[in-house]
Scaffold this active site. Structure first.
Site, PDB file in Angstrom:
ATOM      1  N   GLU A  34       0.855  -1.189   0.000  1.00  0.00           N
ATOM      2  CA  GLU A  34       0.000   0.000   0.000  1.00  0.00           C
ATOM      3  C   GLU A  34       0.892   1.240   0.000  1.00  0.00           C
ATOM      4  O   GLU A  34       1.785   1.360   0.836  1.00  0.00           O
ATOM      5  CB  GLU A  34      -0.887   0.002   1.254  1.00  0.00           C
ATOM      6  CG  GLU A  34      -1.889  -1.142   1.278  1.00  0.00           C
ATOM      7  CD  GLU A  34      -2.566  -1.334   2.639  1.00  0.00           C
ATOM      8  OE1 GLU A  34      -3.243  -2.363   2.811  1.00  0.00           O
ATOM      9  OE2 GLU A  34      -2.403  -0.473   3.518  1.00  0.00           O
ATOM     10  N   GLU A  65      -5.355  -6.172   3.047  1.00  0.00           N
ATOM     11  CA  GLU A  65      -4.219  -7.044   3.360  1.00  0.00           C
ATOM     12  C   GLU A  65      -4.487  -8.508   3.005  1.00  0.00           C
ATOM     13  O   GLU A  65      -3.622  -9.183   2.451  1.00  0.00           O
ATOM     14  CB  GLU A  65      -3.860  -6.950   4.850  1.00  0.00           C
ATOM     15  CG  GLU A  65      -3.126  -5.679   5.249  1.00  0.00           C
ATOM     16  CD  GLU A  65      -4.047  -4.483   5.339  1.00  0.00           C
ATOM     17  OE1 GLU A  65      -5.279  -4.678   5.272  1.00  0.00           O
ATOM     18  OE2 GLU A  65      -3.540  -3.363   5.459  1.00  0.00           O
ATOM     19  N   PHE A  88       2.179  -2.482   8.682  1.00  0.00           N
ATOM     20  CA  PHE A  88       2.501  -2.580  10.103  1.00  0.00           C
ATOM     21  C   PHE A  88       2.405  -4.031  10.547  1.00  0.00           C
ATOM     22  O   PHE A  88       1.472  -4.736  10.169  1.00  0.00           O
ATOM     23  CB  PHE A  88       1.531  -1.726  10.939  1.00  0.00           C
ATOM     24  CG  PHE A  88       1.746  -0.246  10.800  1.00  0.00           C
ATOM     25  CD1 PHE A  88       1.115   0.470   9.791  1.00  0.00           C
ATOM     26  CD2 PHE A  88       2.589   0.439  11.667  1.00  0.00           C
ATOM     27  CE1 PHE A  88       1.321   1.828   9.652  1.00  0.00           C
ATOM     28  CE2 PHE A  88       2.794   1.801  11.534  1.00  0.00           C
ATOM     29  CZ  PHE A  88       2.165   2.504  10.525  1.00  0.00           C
ATOM     30  N   PHE A  91      -0.731  -5.869  11.458  1.00  0.00           N
ATOM     31  CA  PHE A  91      -1.694  -6.320  10.462  1.00  0.00           C
ATOM     32  C   PHE A  91      -1.426  -7.742   9.997  1.00  0.00           C
ATOM     33  O   PHE A  91      -2.124  -8.248   9.114  1.00  0.00           O
ATOM     34  CB  PHE A  91      -1.753  -5.352   9.276  1.00  0.00           C
ATOM     35  CG  PHE A  91      -2.030  -3.929   9.667  1.00  0.00           C
ATOM     36  CD1 PHE A  91      -1.660  -2.882   8.852  1.00  0.00           C
ATOM     37  CD2 PHE A  91      -2.659  -3.630  10.873  1.00  0.00           C
ATOM     38  CE1 PHE A  91      -1.905  -1.562   9.212  1.00  0.00           C
ATOM     39  CE2 PHE A  91      -2.910  -2.319  11.245  1.00  0.00           C
ATOM     40  CZ  PHE A  91      -2.530  -1.280  10.412  1.00  0.00           C
ATOM     41  N   HIS A 134      -0.532  -0.358  16.078  1.00  0.00           N
ATOM     42  CA  HIS A 134       0.472  -0.007  15.078  1.00  0.00           C
ATOM     43  C   HIS A 134       1.879  -0.117  15.655  1.00  0.00           C
ATOM     44  O   HIS A 134       2.804   0.521  15.169  1.00  0.00           O
ATOM     45  CB  HIS A 134       0.247   1.427  14.558  1.00  0.00           C
ATOM     46  CG  HIS A 134      -0.978   1.579  13.716  1.00  0.00           C
ATOM     47  ND1 HIS A 134      -2.244   1.503  14.221  1.00  0.00           N
ATOM     48  CD2 HIS A 134      -1.129   1.770  12.388  1.00  0.00           C
ATOM     49  CE1 HIS A 134      -3.128   1.664  13.258  1.00  0.00           C
ATOM     50  NE2 HIS A 134      -2.481   1.821  12.125  1.00  0.00           N
TER      51      HIS A 134
END
Lengths: 329, 325, 338
Positions: A34, A65, A88, A91, A134
């Site tokens: 991304e 994702e 991150f 994720f 995060h």
């Protein structure tokens, strides 16, 4: 290893260089993520790649994702050598089915018929005040999934070497980079540079205690080693570099020599990687241990989104020193 | 004392709460109980409280988890069942990044009284991708409590606590446990989390075992007893919170530890227990800790190929032999 | 129809959101606060109007772009600012920061930082509301990016199948952002649907696509959907389109449009600066102010008076937040479990 010209690069630059060199060498490589194309990554972690390799090799995806990871697995099975960037590390949660039920098992369950030569690249680390979703470090989960390889470099040279090796590996490799080390500088070979997966590295030699540390914690352990030197204690700092497969021999050898060990990690201590290392090292060096193997990881609470509070989530050199001192006494 | 199957005892706790708590909701398919499926009292509850039950949701694990979590946050505690742990991977961001962090991140304002149930373990009838015991991974995430029960009485008491609590709880059950009979106290009773149970006392070595492996460990203990070795079998019952004191106390008594668990070796449950014992009771250990766990290899299907992976009484006995004597 | 009182209340609330965000940006410049902050400037018509239509027992879920929702719902701007500054009196005791401000007493279930993460939670809140049976609903606020995550589709499907009273408010603020899609300027940049509304429509969910800068349009769409939902539980979806505020940046938004000058409502000369176009054509406060003026429901004196009160309130909030104590460094180690 290489005996070629070296110069100073940052961790960020070293990783990009590894990718760029492999992209020039192998047309089957692609990068999927991304904001990685013209935007060059939210942390500038793909700077220059799109400019050199274009839309077909550096691909921007929607915020999906699971979708992009699945696409990566399929591409890898079909002859490509993709790198998927999950912005991150937190994720990782969004790709678990594709990762665990598919990428990790496909080679084995197909009786070797398929390979999944992919790299998942992701950023971890507490320190940017980015909060509980995060800042997390979950590489211990990946290590608990047979079929995956997991690496976490601490220096620019290792960052380049592990990325190159990861790309060339025919298995799914998860590459965890600590964002706080992006600007750390170090000497990096100019040309092709490979660091073998599954091989630890002694970052500092010593005789009295082994400090086994992961990723950015290597630097914190090195600071602790300096403080311990002042106390007359010689600490050896060992960087596993690969979390799975763990270089058990390398780690045990160090502890056989020193007789003492502290394991340090930035991820949560409870059920994290420090447990595996402590268990492994105490199994292999049981009769040579002069003290219990101690651990130091992040406490078991979510990472607060606060500059003041998140400091408590990261081990400090002082805490490491205190652990070591507790072994003498 | 009356007896019950594991499955029935669990259903008892769930049904009991559905009757007493008029805001409790239930989501999921019949797979709550594994391949043995149906249970009459659960069906009754589904019909009687149809407005509080989402029966047979679409194949959308992440949404099932999210709806369960949102329902719980909104004042209607929820039990959601996912079938197999390997299906639940689709829902991990909900478990970890939504349920787990909510209470802490909101400074204590939000609670998530949601219970997630699923099956784990090595099972010959399952498709290979389905064989999985991922609880050590979830245990690494702050905010989730994790239950691994081994007996009908334990599952009833633990499920009662889970459904009365204010935290997100993951309950993983092994399919082989479902038909097992055991004594269960009548009426409602609760077993607190973080309270291990000594299933068998002994002085010569400690076997920490989880879930179905508790029974395998008891088998091994019986074999060892024939040779004069008395093993203590310790069942943690909840791996978060983990009863560290009980484990350490047992090892201080026996000096030897074998861990029998179904999660893979590297960074699995056994690694954590071995590490904590080495940290806290090193001086009491007479021998290295031995982990009797599946190797770091994906699990194939079928009983023949799986035999190498299964945690058997013989493997536990062999491990004990290494460190005793 | 919006009554006179409701209209002024909505305007006041929009201005409160705006002045709050100006304070947030201003504080960034003067206090070492780090971390990201996503501001609600340009989207006030959506938040303020929806809040005016909600009941006390309704539930809400919001995202990292939550400030407008939080203060618009009636939560204390002082405690919200304290949270952003990471102080003891913040709603989350300083642990959540800007992206996670949560005010449970006002019906907020979750303020989630994972894109799409709240869509499912809001659906769950609706399930709880249905079970309670008192006609309460759940509102899930999310951005156009949220629809790109699989959870969004799954959740909407479940809401439709099981009749859950959730209003999906998709705030598409990507209008005006250059996209690669030449054939449709309204969609967000990464969705292959012609309009975002087509996605819930594929699940037969009642859907409206609305100019999110127009209070009356938002009211008209949302009031009908909410009223139906209370009577006859089931989901609805509104795509609220707004032209992104030119100063929008995750980490360091700058007040490029200047401190909002209400004179822009009645005096064209007051519409100035590099982004005069945006102020003139897309600033929802200016647009609604002009409507109120033209319809005689407000005059300059009233605007000034409202601004004075709002500014006062924000000043008090700012002082409160700055006076709030710093956190004890180890205070983050507790409170993982209830």
């Amino acid at each position: 290893m290489s005996t070629q010209a070296e110069r100073e690069l940052s961790t960020r630059q070293a990783i990009i260089e590894a990718i760029a060199q492999e992209f020039r060498r192998d047309p089957a490589t692609v990068y999927i993520g991304e904001d990685v194309g013209p935007a060059e990554g939210v942390f500038k972690q793909t700077e220059g790649l799109h400019a050199e390799f274009g839309d077909n090799r550096v691909i921007d995806t929607p915020i999906s994702e699971a979708g992009m990871f699945g696409m990566t697995v399929g591409a890898a099975m079909s002859g490509m050598r993709p790198i998927v960037e999950i912005m991150f590390g937190d994720f990782l949660t969004l790709v678990m089915d594709q990762l665990v039920n598919h990428a990790a098992k496909i080679h084995y369950l197909s009786g070797g018929g398929f390979r999944v030569p992919m790299v998942m690249r992701t950023g971890i680390g507490v320190g940017g005040v980015l909060g509980s979703t995060h800042s997390q470090t979950f590489y211990s989960w990946a290590a608990n999934v047979p079929g995956l390889k997991v690496v976490a470099p601490s220096t620019p040279a290792d960052a380049k070497g592990l990325m190159t090796s990861a790309i060339r590996d025919d298995n799914p490799v998860l590459y965890f980079e600590d964002r706080m080390t992006y600007n750390y500088k170090g000497s990096v070979p100019e040309g092709e540079h490979l660091v073998e997966l599954g091989r630890a590295d002694v970052k500092r030699e010593g005789t009295d205690v082994t400090l086994i540390a992961f990723s950015r914690m290597v630097h914190i352990a090195l600071k602790a080693a300096e403080k311990l030197e002042a106390e007359g204690i010689s600490a050896e700092v060992v960087d596993p570099r690969t979390i799975a497969p763990l270089d058990k021999e390398g780690l045990i050898d160090s502890v056989l020599k020193t007789g003492r060990a502290v394991v340090i990690d930035g991820g949560h201590e409870l059920y994290g990687v420090t447990g595996e290392v402590a268990a492994t090292v105490s199994e292999g060096a049981f009769d040579y241990l002069d003290a219990p193997v101690l651990r130091l990881g992040a406490p078991h609470n979510p990472v607060p989104c606060s500059k003041t509070l998140e400091k408590f989530m990261v081990p400090t050199p002082e805490q490491i020193v205190a652990k070591v001192m507790s072994m003498y006494g | 004392m009356p007896t019950s199957t594991f499955a029935a005892a669990m259903v008892d706790a769930v049904v009991s709460r559905m009757h007493s708590d008029r805001t409790m909701t239930l989501i999921g398919s019949a797979y709550l109980l594994g391949p043995t499926n149906e249970h009459p009292s659960l069906n009754e509850v589904r019909e009687k409280y149809a407005d509080r039950v989402i029966d047979e949701p679409p194949i959308s694990e992440s949404a099932v988890a999210a709806v369960a979590i949102g329902s719980a946050m909104g004042g209607a505690r929820c039990l959601a069942h996912f079938g197999l742990a390997s299906f639940a991977f689709e829902a991990w961001s909900q478990f970890v990044n939504e349920a787990g962090v909510a209470h802490h991140q909101s400074g204590g304002q939000i609670t998530v009284p949601a219970v997630f149930t699923m099956m784990h373990g090595i099972s010959p009838i399952e498709h290979s991708q389905h064989n999985r015991s991922p609880y050590a991974m979830l245990a690494n995430c702050p905010g989730l409590q994790i239950v691994l029960a081994s007996t009908p009485a334990d599952i009833k008491g633990l499920m009662t606590t889970a459904l009365a609590g204010d935290n997100p709880v993951v309950v993983m059950n092994h399919p082989a446990l479902m038909p097992m009979e055991g004594e269960v106290p009548d009426g409602e009773f609760a077993i607190p989390f973080g309270s291990a149970d000594i299933k068998r006392e002994g002085d010569d070595l400690t076997i920490v075992a989880t879930s179905h492996k508790v029974h395998v460990a008891l088998e091994a203990a019986a074999q060892l007893a024939e040779r004069g070795i008395e093993a203590e079998v310790l069942d943690p019952r909840t791996i978060v919170p983990l009863d560290r004191e009980a484990i350490v106390a047992s090892v201080r008594k026996t000096g030897r530890l074998v861990i029998a668990d179904e999660s893979p070796r590297t960074c699995g449950f056994a690694a954590e227990v071995a590490a904590l014992v080495v940290e806290s009771a090193f001086d009491a250990l007479k021998a290295p800790v031995v982990r009797v766990v599946p190797p770091d290899i994906p699990i194939p299907r079928g009983s023949i190929a799986q035999s190498v992976f299964r945690i058997t009484a013989q493997k536990i006995v062999d491990a004990a032999d290494v460190i005793v004597g | 129809m919006i009554s006179q009182q409701q209209a002024l209340s909505i305007f006041r609330n929009m201005l409160l959101m705006r002045r709050f965000e100006e304070a947030v940006i201003g504080l960034w410049a003067t206090v070492d606060t780090e971390s990201y902050r996503h501001v609600y400037i340009g989207q006030e018509a959506v938040g303020a109007t929806i809040m005016a239509l909600l009941r006390e027992d309704d539930l809400l879920v919001t995202t990292h772009r939550n400030h407008g929702h939080i203060v618009g719902r009636g939560a204390d701007p002082g405690r919200a600012l304290a949270e952003i500054l990471g102080r003891v009196d913040g709603y989350n005791r300083g642990r959540g920061g800007s992206s996670s401000i949560c005010a449970r007493d006002f019906g907020f279930l979750a303020t989630t930082g994972v894109v799409g993460g709240g869509v499912g939670l809001g659906t769950g809140g609706a399930f709880a509301q249905k079970v309670k049976g008192a006609g309460g609903v759940s509102v899930a606020f999310f951005g156009d990016g949220g629809l790109e995550e699989g959870i969004a589709f799954e959740s909407m499907n479940m809401a439709a199948l099981f009749g859950l009273p959730v209003l999906y408010v998709c705030e598409n603020n990507s209008v005006g952002v250059t996209t690669g899609r030449a054939n449709n300027e309204w969609s967000s940049s990464s969705m292959a649907a012609a309009t975002l509304g087509d996605i819930p429509r594929s699940l037969c969910i009642e859907t409206e696509v609305v100019d999110g800068a127009d209070v009356e349009a938002v009211w008209s769409a949302a009031s009908g959907l909410l009223e139906r939902m209370r009577r006859d539980p089931g989901p609805a979806f509104v795509e609220m389109r707004t032209h992104r505020w030119p100063g929008s940046r995750s980490f360091d938004p700058k007040l490029v449009t200047g401190t909002t000058d209400l004179r822009a409502i009645w005096d064209q000369d007051a519409v100035q600066g590099d982004h005069a176009d945006w102020i003139d054509e897309h600033d929802p406060i200016v647009l609604y102010g002009r409507k109120l003026l033209e319809s005689g429901r407000a005059d300059k004196a009233m605007f000034r008076s409202i601004d004075e009160q709002v500014t006062d309130r924000i000043d008090t909030a700012r002082s409160f937040a700055l006076a709030s104590a710093e956190l004890e460094p180890d205070s983050g180690l507790t409170g993982t479990f209830a």
